[in-house]
Each structure stands twice: as C-alpha cells, then as structure tokens.
Design a protein around this motif. Sequence first.
Motif, PDB file in Angstrom:
ATOM      1  N   SER A   3       0.825  -1.209   0.000  1.00  0.00           N
ATOM      2  CA  SER A   3       0.000   0.000   0.000  1.00  0.00           C
ATOM      3  C   SER A   3       0.856   1.254   0.000  1.00  0.00           C
TER       4      SER A   3
ATOM      5  N   TRP B  95       1.285   5.456   1.245  1.00  0.00           N
ATOM      6  CA  TRP B  95       1.107   6.212   2.486  1.00  0.00           C
ATOM      7  C   TRP B  95       0.897   7.694   2.156  1.00  0.00           C
TER       8      TRP B  95
ATOM      9  N   ASP C  95      -5.593   5.533   7.817  1.00  0.00           N
ATOM     10  CA  ASP C  95      -5.046   4.199   7.555  1.00  0.00           C
ATOM     11  C   ASP C  95      -6.027   3.316   6.789  1.00  0.00           C
TER      12      ASP C  95
ATOM     13  N   ARG D  66      -6.064   4.007   2.920  1.00  0.00           N
ATOM     14  CA  ARG D  66      -4.851   4.027   2.117  1.00  0.00           C
ATOM     15  C   ARG D  66      -4.976   3.146   0.874  1.00  0.00           C
TER      16      ARG D  66
ATOM     17  N   GLY E  11       1.832   1.187  10.646  1.00  0.00           N
ATOM     18  CA  GLY E  11       0.410   1.429  10.449  1.00  0.00           C
ATOM     19  C   GLY E  11      -0.433   0.628  11.416  1.00  0.00           C
TER      20      GLY E  11
END
Length: 202
Positions: A21, A23, A29, A32, A199
């Motif tokens: 993923s 950022w 979160d 994302r 995360g």
Amino acid sequence: MTGPGAGGPLRRLVVLRHAKSAWPDGVPDHERPLAPRGRRDAPAAGRALAEDDCLPDLALCSTAVRARRTWELAAAQWGTPPPVRYDPRLYAADADELLEVVRETPDEVETLLVVGHNPGLEELVLGLAGDGLDDALDAVRLKFPTSAIAVLAWHGPAWRSLTPGTALLTSMTVPRGHRGHRGGKGGKGGKGGKGGKGGKAG
C-alpha cells in the motif's frame, strides 16, 4: 493435527495479505490505496491461486481500501469470481478475532479465502498450523510480506471445529508482478527477511 482419518471433507483456508500500500499524507489508515507495486502484485496473486488450484468457494475481505483493491485485482484474473463478504471485523483483527470470523463460514464452503492484514494473518497461520510441508512454516516465521499467500489444509465436519494446531500448512508463496508489464504473468518471489509492519493494520 486433524488428519485425513479425522472425518469430514478436506477443507482449505487460503490466507492472502493485502498487496503493498501507499502512504499518502492526510489519508486515514483504513483508506490508504495500493502503491504501484501493489497494483502489479495483486493480479499476480490471483494468477498464482488459479495456477495452484486454490480458487475459493467464498472470500472474506477486510473493508480497508488496500484489502478490497487487492481482492478486486486478484479476482479479476479468474473467469467467475466467487462471492465475497466485506467484513469490518477483519480490519486490525488479531488471530483470535480472525478465527472467530472464519468459524462462521457456512459448512458447504470447502475452500475459504481471507484477505486481510498483518500481524493478525501471520499469527493466525502460525497458530492454526500444527505442521507444515517443506520449509513453509519457517518461511512464515521469517516474514509474511504483502501479497503473501498461505494455504492451510484440514479435515473437519464444519468450520466451527477448526482449532489451533489442527491444520497442515501446505504452502507459502509470495507472488510478484513485473514492472511495466501489468497484464503479464507474475512470478512467485522469495521469502525475504523480517520487516516492519507500520500502520494500524499491516
């Protein structure tokens, strides 16, 4: 471990960690998106599942954007994708919470796919596996990176009878897509070393 003589059909739990993923600044979160590498690796994961004859009867997927997109890109590689249930409990779930969701699976499902996050997925795989083929267990202990696929097999009359230590870890692979070849065939990458999980849900 629940062996072939334990009764009930052969069942498989296929565990897929979401692809890599991004950022972006200011993005929660849960929201994302996938990074470019993740958008390459997710289709490769779908092709790997097809090649290994591990297509599920049902998929359970975290509601996080990166997990949903991983599922969509992987399932697009199959002729007829199975039903999918997006379950918010899979986001940031620990191993016990993941197992609770898995145990709710209808008995007619023989191969179940779970798309979610670390560290919960890695802990679930290691907790359920009473044994593993080749070096599969060592590979998961070393690292369960993005796009990793673990396949657990067991015999049982119902999913609610799945308990820790009763499954056989038959494989652990890490499919990787090729840069600049989005529609091509993805390779199965190596296992790698231990990495950070940053995360809320990795």
